[in-house]
Write a protein that holds these residues in place. Structure first.
Motif, PDB file in Angstrom:
ATOM      1  N   ALA A  16      22.063  42.363  53.866  1.00 16.93           N
ATOM      2  CA  ALA A  16      22.191  43.641  54.586  1.00 16.93           C
ATOM      3  C   ALA A  16      21.497  44.725  53.771  1.00 16.93           C
ATOM      4  CB  ALA A  16      23.653  43.980  54.784  1.00 16.93           C
ATOM      5  N   ILE A  17      20.391  45.216  54.277  1.00 15.97           N
ATOM      6  CA  ILE A  17      19.675  46.261  53.531  1.00 15.97           C
ATOM      7  C   ILE A  17      20.306  47.622  53.783  1.00 15.97           C
ATOM      8  CG2 ILE A  17      17.457  47.463  53.345  1.00 15.97           C
ATOM      9  CD1 ILE A  17      16.121  44.797  53.370  1.00 15.97           C
ATOM     10  N   ASN A  18      20.704  47.857  55.043  1.00 19.94           N
ATOM     11  CA  ASN A  18      21.416  49.100  55.368  1.00 19.94           C
ATOM     12  C   ASN A  18      22.571  48.745  56.297  1.00 19.94           C
ATOM     13  OD1 ASN A  18      22.354  51.559  56.268  1.00 19.94           O
ATOM     14  ND2 ASN A  18      20.319  52.455  56.588  1.00 19.94           N
ATOM     15  N   PRO A  19      23.769  48.555  55.750  1.00 19.45           N
ATOM     16  CA  PRO A  19      24.887  48.073  56.571  1.00 19.45           C
ATOM     17  C   PRO A  19      25.193  48.973  57.779  1.00 19.45           C
ATOM     18  CG  PRO A  19      25.461  47.985  54.241  1.00 19.45           C
ATOM     19  CD  PRO A  19      24.141  48.707  54.341  1.00 19.45           C
ATOM     20  N   LEU A  20      24.886  50.258  57.687  1.00 16.42           N
ATOM     21  CA  LEU A  20      25.202  51.162  58.795  1.00 16.42           C
ATOM     22  C   LEU A  20      24.307  50.884  60.006  1.00 16.42           C
ATOM     23  CD1 LEU A  20      26.903  53.652  59.690  1.00 16.42           C
ATOM     24  CD2 LEU A  20      25.014  55.081  58.900  1.00 16.42           C
ATOM     25  N   THR A  21      22.988  50.836  59.775  1.00 17.68           N
ATOM     26  CA  THR A  21      22.090  50.586  60.905  1.00 17.68           C
ATOM     27  C   THR A  21      22.181  49.127  61.337  1.00 17.68           C
ATOM     28  OG1 THR A  21      20.283  50.320  59.315  1.00 17.68           O
ATOM     29  CG2 THR A  21      20.484  52.457  60.396  1.00 17.68           C
ATOM     30  N   LEU A  22      22.489  48.243  60.401  1.00 19.95           N
ATOM     31  CA  LEU A  22      22.700  46.829  60.744  1.00 19.95           C
ATOM     32  C   LEU A  22      23.865  46.691  61.726  1.00 19.95           C
ATOM     33  CD1 LEU A  22      22.650  43.720  60.384  1.00 19.95           C
ATOM     34  CD2 LEU A  22      23.929  44.037  58.275  1.00 19.95           C
ATOM     35  N   GLU A  23      24.966  47.367  61.424  1.00 16.88           N
ATOM     36  CA  GLU A  23      26.123  47.293  62.313  1.00 16.88           C
ATOM     37  C   GLU A  23      25.768  47.869  63.695  1.00 16.88           C
ATOM     38  OE1 GLU A  23      28.763  45.715  62.188  1.00 16.88           O
ATOM     39  OE2 GLU A  23      30.012  46.618  63.731  1.00 16.88           O
ATOM     40  N   GLY A  24      24.902  48.875  63.703  1.00 13.64           N
ATOM     41  CA  GLY A  24      24.443  49.425  64.984  1.00 13.64           C
ATOM     42  C   GLY A  24      23.717  48.377  65.809  1.00 13.64           C
ATOM     43  N   GLN A  25      22.915  47.542  65.148  1.00 11.59           N
ATOM     44  CA  GLN A  25      22.222  46.465  65.855  1.00 11.59           C
ATOM     45  C   GLN A  25      23.219  45.441  66.384  1.00 11.59           C
ATOM     46  OE1 GLN A  25      18.610  46.117  66.479  1.00 11.59           O
ATOM     47  NE2 GLN A  25      19.281  48.221  66.274  1.00 11.59           N
ATOM     48  N   VAL A  26      24.207  45.126  65.587  1.00  8.82           N
ATOM     49  CA  VAL A  26      25.202  44.127  65.991  1.00  8.82           C
ATOM     50  C   VAL A  26      25.983  44.619  67.213  1.00  8.82           C
ATOM     51  CG1 VAL A  26      27.361  42.999  65.286  1.00  8.82           C
ATOM     52  CG2 VAL A  26      25.412  43.064  63.709  1.00  8.82           C
ATOM     53  N   GLU A  27      26.518  45.827  67.113  1.00  8.16           N
ATOM     54  CA  GLU A  27      27.360  46.332  68.203  1.00  8.16           C
ATOM     55  C   GLU A  27      26.539  46.546  69.478  1.00  8.16           C
ATOM     56  OE1 GLU A  27      29.432  49.785  66.687  1.00  8.16           O
ATOM     57  OE2 GLU A  27      30.425  48.610  65.127  1.00  8.16           O
ATOM     58  N   GLY A  28      25.358  47.136  69.312  1.00  5.89           N
ATOM     59  CA  GLY A  28      24.522  47.389  70.486  1.00  5.89           C
ATOM     60  C   GLY A  28      24.058  46.103  71.139  1.00  5.89           C
TER      61      GLY A  28
END
Lengths: 941, 303
Positions: free
Chosen positions: A808-820
């Protein structure tokens, strides 16, 4: 013209405007407050929401004169004295901003809720947020971050939801908002339609309106004679190649001999305004000789079927894609149980909330000629002098746009420049060229900037969709649950033009035995030309389709074997050392088992039951797993080039910029690139700027597709930074600071900019048995569904997901990809169907296409699994598509467990489901919008 | 967007509005919130008028109040205003409920009930609440003002008895439910791209002290070309003791008298019949409980 008095953002304004104006037009065009966005002009999407006397309204259908005397608030007014509104700060902190096109509308709708609740002295509840935002759409975030951000902004302690990941290493692994998020929450972010060049004309496209016809004649003279019209172009006016395409060059820039779908472009007009351009379209006479249309992939190969492309040697067969491993006969001989089913998936629309828009600027354009300001220093935008034909567009592949525009103009790619604007969502739907070529042609024909903005309705009609498929799949296993064979035949509807069909359906084919170790596999995929809308890239890229079939069969198989559905999967997963169906040996980074473990452990908490009843509802869990390649694969050269420059700012502090043409669709690429470069340079991330997508200033990062940019552009940025750092170190004293090294290099004439062309590990073409791909992401998702047994309504209540992303390079934007991604796939399962009847879209307005709203968004629990891949940047692989793959099968698996009914066509139709429940049917073949049962598919020999 | 009208008038008085319509002599059209009409015009389903006349700001027609024993709703009242009005929540609950689920919040903030009625859609999920309450509407044109039953307004799909080029629907009214009376509304939507309900149902019941149903109005839509009052259901209910048996019989009676249809992409006839069979008794039961004095929160979004 009439006098309109408003108070806008605290300022009284008086305007003389036509009484036909809508409020959004007054704000955007007359007052140039472009923070308010228009998504549909139908009062459907809500992104145009502004407050009229404190009340949220859809400004795109609100007559301006209805607001006479009213007080208007727009997103530009949210922050005061440079201080962000609590909502803005919360949206930043929670990563509730992705592409940003819906953000102003969501912020304003939320502000009205907060103001109202605060005036009433009431606490804002999650239900309040969901009710208030019911019809304010977001296609990116999946809404969980939005709900939490609004609650936090209301003064409650709601921290950002960030899954646990490995400890940060410097700038890598740290949760950070995307650097462009600030502009998006303040209304300053500029998308293509927010550009307004002095002297600019407005263009419209004449579309075929018939699915299949020969063009007998085109007469544009009446249109050309209309006052205010500056150019009308037909195929005769295309100076260069009158075809474009990303793989096959088969798509007419402007149709000449035939039209092949209703959205085909026949003529284009540039005029003083959109109204005049539209009036001109009505004056173009086109005579057609209509032909019978090909309306589905399963009928495209029938003897006597009409032929879509007469010059294509294989008739309507766009491509036959084959995968074979082992010996399929042996595989089924070894099986004790065989499950054989046929599934159907619908044509799906991306519904990015920003309709396509391009602005073409002719070579030699000087804004001062048209009364504008000219700034010699300006590199791009309305004040700059343009030395080449330039197209401003939110595009996923700027360099390919450049090539295709140049080919149509009959010039060299270097004589064309593409400038990427922000993109209001893409999801694969902004890979093919839309208006880019047309505005370039019109700009050069008129000598003036030309804007082509598609209406929502035109966007629906025109752009490539997700492929509809019919998939027969036969899965064999031994009595103890070991898979022995998978055979499948896939029909894919490619529509009128090739677009990326071959690539998409290859991915459907190579992933058609699932992330399992299966000894014997045979898959055939027949990609068809039809007279439906072209189909191309869409997040999931073919794998969303085949996964639905694979994972449905796995649950049926588990039932027949009497083995727990999770256990059956666990027994067959790919792992290090396994061989995929294309013959690739997995050598590393296969986190699937850990994904399953994490989801299973979380799902089976205390008192776990697979299904239960509550009132008139039944609840059940369903599970599915998925995998998705990172990168183009299949032997395609997969490279990205990035440039990193260093300089000293006014305080003599070093600053850097990463430049590459790779595209930001809202997924958070700038944050990833900045982190990669910052980590190498040893700079804090906020000192690293990112410039994307200007082909004159950014080297080629390749297409933003195939979940590849974190990997390839991330690596390119990282190695460019490393190259630059080494170069500076070589000429500097050991122990000197970066600032001293930059200063030293400048004084010695050593360049402080470095480029790196990163080549991903080589892959092999399909059929050769080597490495088809250099990395795969893996995931498992468990979905809790509630089915109202009285109405058949299906609600997803909770999703537990685990995604193996390498690092995970940026967990915040990564989580955005997961949820979206998960919520997008919920839409695929339960809502979305772009319906075409005899080649004509029934779905011709947004009101006929629902994608998930906040009411459909469940709680999402996200686990991040990090099985590093050796060549990925800091171990990372792609995640953009992965979350959108298994959710649909997990949902229908849950529905089956709850109701006993197996749904084999998407999207699930509550009408058919309820009737099946009542009548005791065990399987249903009609999804919503389907009129006929799934056609019989014979396995391809 | 295209220029679809040349003038947008916001008259301050009824007389001014009527005079405007007269002046345009058929070239003007009355608009409420515009969330249906303006889209019809933009998408070519309705011709573009020369002028729009917006009566929502006429003095005295913006609000909701009591007059002559009626609850009176002005033509400027939005669905949000109706949904939140305490008098309607208490004494016209099914109308508050139906007004709370149309479109989304932004649409309900501007769309008016008057506009919804004038639009005369067979699905009429906003209007069947008022129809169940035995609502009336007041129109005005050059010849004067008149009240008439709401049911008389609907002529066919999208067609109303109000000439929207020459007359205005200015007020709506109904007799509030009193002790012994209750009402309820329910509808079923699908999540896919059809912005209309699969079916909507509303009922107003009056029960005697012993629980015998004294009066009933049951409305169902879409069940024909216009929002429909099921007299068969009402007849079955009157005189029966309020309870499951009567409610199920009423649903059967409704099914026997209505013409529920298969509509492509919206709902099958079988599904609609099943909804009436299973959910009309629930609607009646809630209305009866309210009639018996139970405080049941209005149904709606987030519930």
């Amino acid at each position: 013209m009439s006098r309109l008095n408003l108070t806008v953002n605290g300022r009284p304004v008086e305007l003389d405007v036509p009484e036909s104006r809508y409020l959004a037009e007054v704000l955007r065009e007359d007052l140039r407050l472009t923070g308010t966005k228009i998504g549909c002009n139908e009062a459907e999407c809500g992104i145009c929401t502004v407050l009229v006397d404190g009340t949220p309204v859809n400004s795109c259908v609100y007559p301006a004169f209805k607001a006479q005397g009213a007080t208007i608030e727009t997103v530009e007014n949210l922050s005061t004295d440079g201080q962000l509104h609590p909502l803005q700060q919360a949206f930043l902190d929670h990563g509730a901003v992705q592409c940003g096109i819906c953000t102003p509308g969501i912020l304003m709708t939320s502000k009205a809720l907060l103001d109202e609740k605060s005036a009433a002295g009431e606490v804002v509840t999650e239900t309040d947020v969901r009710v208030a935002l019911k019809d304010t759409s977001c296609r990116c975030t999946g809404y969980q971050s939005v709900v939490r951000a609004v609650l936090q902004a209301s003064g409650q302690e709601v921290p950002p939801y960030i899954p646990e990941t490995r400890a940060p290493q410097g700038e890598v692994g740290r949760a950070q908002p995307n650097p462009d998020a600030l502009a998006k929450i303040t209304g300053q972010a500029r998308f293509s339609d927010d550009y307004e060049f002095p002297g600019m004309l407005h263009a419209r496209t004449l579309r075929a309106g018939v699915p299949h016809a020969r063009i007998v004649s085109i007469n544009a003279s009446a249109a050309r004679a209309l006052p205010g019209v500056h150019a009308v172009l037909t195929h005769e006016d295309v100076p260069g190649r009158n075809r474009h395409g990303l793989v096959n060059i088969d798509w007419p820039v402007l149709c000449d001999d035939k039209v092949r779908y209703v959205g085909d472009a026949v003529a284009i007009v540039a005029a003083d305004d959109r109204e005049t351009a539209a009036a001109a379209l009505e004056r173009i006479e086109v005579q057609y000789d209509e032909l019978p249309p090909v309306t589905s992939a399963t009928e495209a190969f029938d003897a006597g079927a009409p032929v879509v492309h007469e010059d294509w040697p294989d008739g309507n067969l766009l491509k036959h894609i084959k995968v074979a491993k082992g010996d399929i006969e042996t595989g089924f001989e070894d099986a004790d149980v065989i499950v054989d089913r046929t599934y159907r998936t619908p044509t799906v629309e991306h519904l990015f909330l920003e309709p396509e828009c391009s602005v073409g600027v002719p070579a030699g354009y000087d804004p001062s000629t048209w009364g504008g300001d000219s700034d010699a220093q300006a590199k791009r935008g309305e004040r700059s002098v343009h030395d080449k034909t330039t197209v401003y567009v939110g595009s996923q592949i700027p360099y390919q746009d450049r090539e295709q525009v140049a080919a149509a103009l009959g010039t060299e790619p270097e004589k064309v420049r593409i400038v990427a604007t922000l993109m209001g969502g893409g999801f694969g739907g902004k890979e093919d060229v839309a208006g880019q070529i047309h505005v370039a042609l019109l700009a050069e024909a008129t000598g003036r900037p030309v804007k082509m903005l598609y209406s929502r309705q035109e966007s629906l009609l025109f752009h490539p969709k997700r492929h509809a498929t019919v998939i027969r799949i036969r899965t064999g296993a031994t009595r103890d649950g070991k898979l022995t064979a998978v055979q499948s035949t896939i029909y894919g509807d490619g529509g009128a033009y090739a677009s990326l069909s071959e690539k998409v359906l290859t991915r459907a084919t190579t992933h058609a035995s699932g992330p399992y170790d299966v000894p014997h596999v045979k898959v055939d995929c027949l990609a068809a030309y039809t007279n439906n809308a072209p189909c191309g890239a869409f997040r999931g890229f073919g794998v969303s389709q085949s996964c639905f079939a694979v994972e449905s069969n796995m649950d049926i198989l588990a039932g027949e074997l009497g083995i727990d559905a999770v256990e059956l999967r666990r027994m067959n997963t790919l792992d290090v050392g396994s061989v995929t169906c294309t013959g690739q040996t997995m050598r590393e980074s296969v986190g699937l088992n850990e994904c399953i473990e994490r989801v299973d452990a979380d799902m089976r908490d205390d008192g776990f039951r697979w299904s239960w009843e509550e009132g008139s509802s039944r609840f059940a869990w369903g599970l599915a797993v998925g995998y998705k390649n990172t990168g183009l694969g299949g032997g395609a050269p997969d490279k990205a080039t990035a440039e990193v420059g260093l300089w000293l700012d006014e305080n003599d502090e070093p600053r850097a910029e990463v430049r590459t043409s790779s595209a930001e669709l809202g997924q958070g690429l700038p944050a990833v690139l900045a982190a990669c470069a910052a980590e190498e340079l040893g700079l804090p991330r906020d000192r690293v700027a990112v410039l994307l997508g200007d082909t004159d200033y950014c080297p080629d990062g390749g297409p933003t597709t195939a979940s590849r940019q974190t990997y390839v552009s991330g690596n390119a940025a990282r190695y460019a930074a490393r190259t630059l750092k080494k170069r500076l170190a070589a000429s500097a004293n050991p122990g000197s600071s970066l600032a001293e090294r930059v200063a030293g290099a400048v004084s010695q004439g050593i360049p402080t900019t470095a480029q790196y062309e990163y080549w991903a590990p080589e892959t092999q073409p399909l059929g050769t048995g080597g490495d088809m791909h250099f990395a795969f992401g893996f995931c498992a998702q468990a979905v809790l569904c509630e089915i109202d047994m009285g109405t058949g309504e299906v609600r997803v209540r909770k999703v537990i997901a685990a995604h193996d992303v390498g690092r995970a390079i940026n967990p915040l934007t990564l989580e955005g990809q997961v949820e979206g991604g998960i919520v997008m796939c919920i839409g695929y399962a339960l809502m979305e169907h772009f319906i075409q009847e005899q080649g004509r879209p029934w779905t011709n307005v947004m009101a006929r296409y629902s994608a998930p709203r906040i009411a459909h968004a469940p709680e999402i629990v996200s686990h991040i699994v990090e099985h590093e891949t050796a060549d990925g940047p800091f171990g990372a692989k792609g995640v953009g598509e992965l979350p959108s793959i298994p959710t649909s099968a997990a949902i229908t698996n849950a529905i089956q467990r709850a109701t006993g009914v197996r749904v084999r066509s998407l999207p699930v139709d509550q009408d058919a489901l309820l009737r099946a429940i009542r009548e005791g049917e065990r399987e249903i073949e009609l999804g919503w919008g389907d009129r006929e049962s799934i056609p019989f598919v014979r396995f391809k020999e | 967007m295209m220029a679809h009208w040349q003038h947008y008038h916001v008259p301050q008085t009824v007389a001014e509005a009527v005079a405007l319509l007269e002046r345009y002599d058929g070239g003007a059209r009355v608009v409420g919130g515009g969330t249906d009409l303006l889209l019809d015009i933009a998408q070519g389903r309705a011709p573009a008028p020369q002028a729009l006349v917006d009566p929502t700001r006429i003095e005295g027609l913006g609000g909701i109040g009591r007059e002559d024993g009626f609850v009176v709703i002005g033509c400027g009242a939005t669905h949000t205003a109706i949904n939140r009005n305490p008098d309607i929540v208490a004494h016209g609950t099914c109308l508050a409920e139906s007004s709370g689920v149309i479109g989304g919040p932004q649409v309900r903030n501007v769309a008016t009930l008057a506009g919804n009625i004038a639009h005369a859609m067979p699905a009429g999920d906003g209007t069947i609440g008022l129809l169940a309450l035995a609502g009336e509407v007041e129109t005005v044109d050059a010849s004067g003002r008149r009240w008439r039953p709401l049911a008389d307004v609907f002529l066919g799909p999208g067609s109303s008895a109000i000439d929207h080029h020459r007359a205005l629907l200015i007020r709506m009214r109904f007799l509030p439910t009193v002790e012994g009376e209750g009402s309820a509304f329910y509808r079923v939507m699908r999540p896919q791209g059809v912005a209309l309900p699969m079916i909507s149902m509303a009922a107003r019941l009056q029960a005697d002290a012993d629980g015998t149903i004294a009066a009933a109005r049951v409305t169902i839509a879409p069940a024909g070309p216009v929002p429909c009052l099921s007299e068969a259901a009402s007849d079955t209910l009157v005189g029966s003791p309020a309870g499951r048996e009567a409610f199920e019989a009423a649903a059967q009676a409704a099914l026997g008298s209505l013409s529920l249809r298969d509509s492509k992409y919206r709902a099958s006839r079988a599904y609609r019949e099943e909804m009436v069979r299973t959910h009309l008794p629930k609607v009646l039961s809630v209305a009866a409980e309210r009639a018996a004095g139970a405080r049941i929160e209005p149904w709606g979004e987030g519930k």
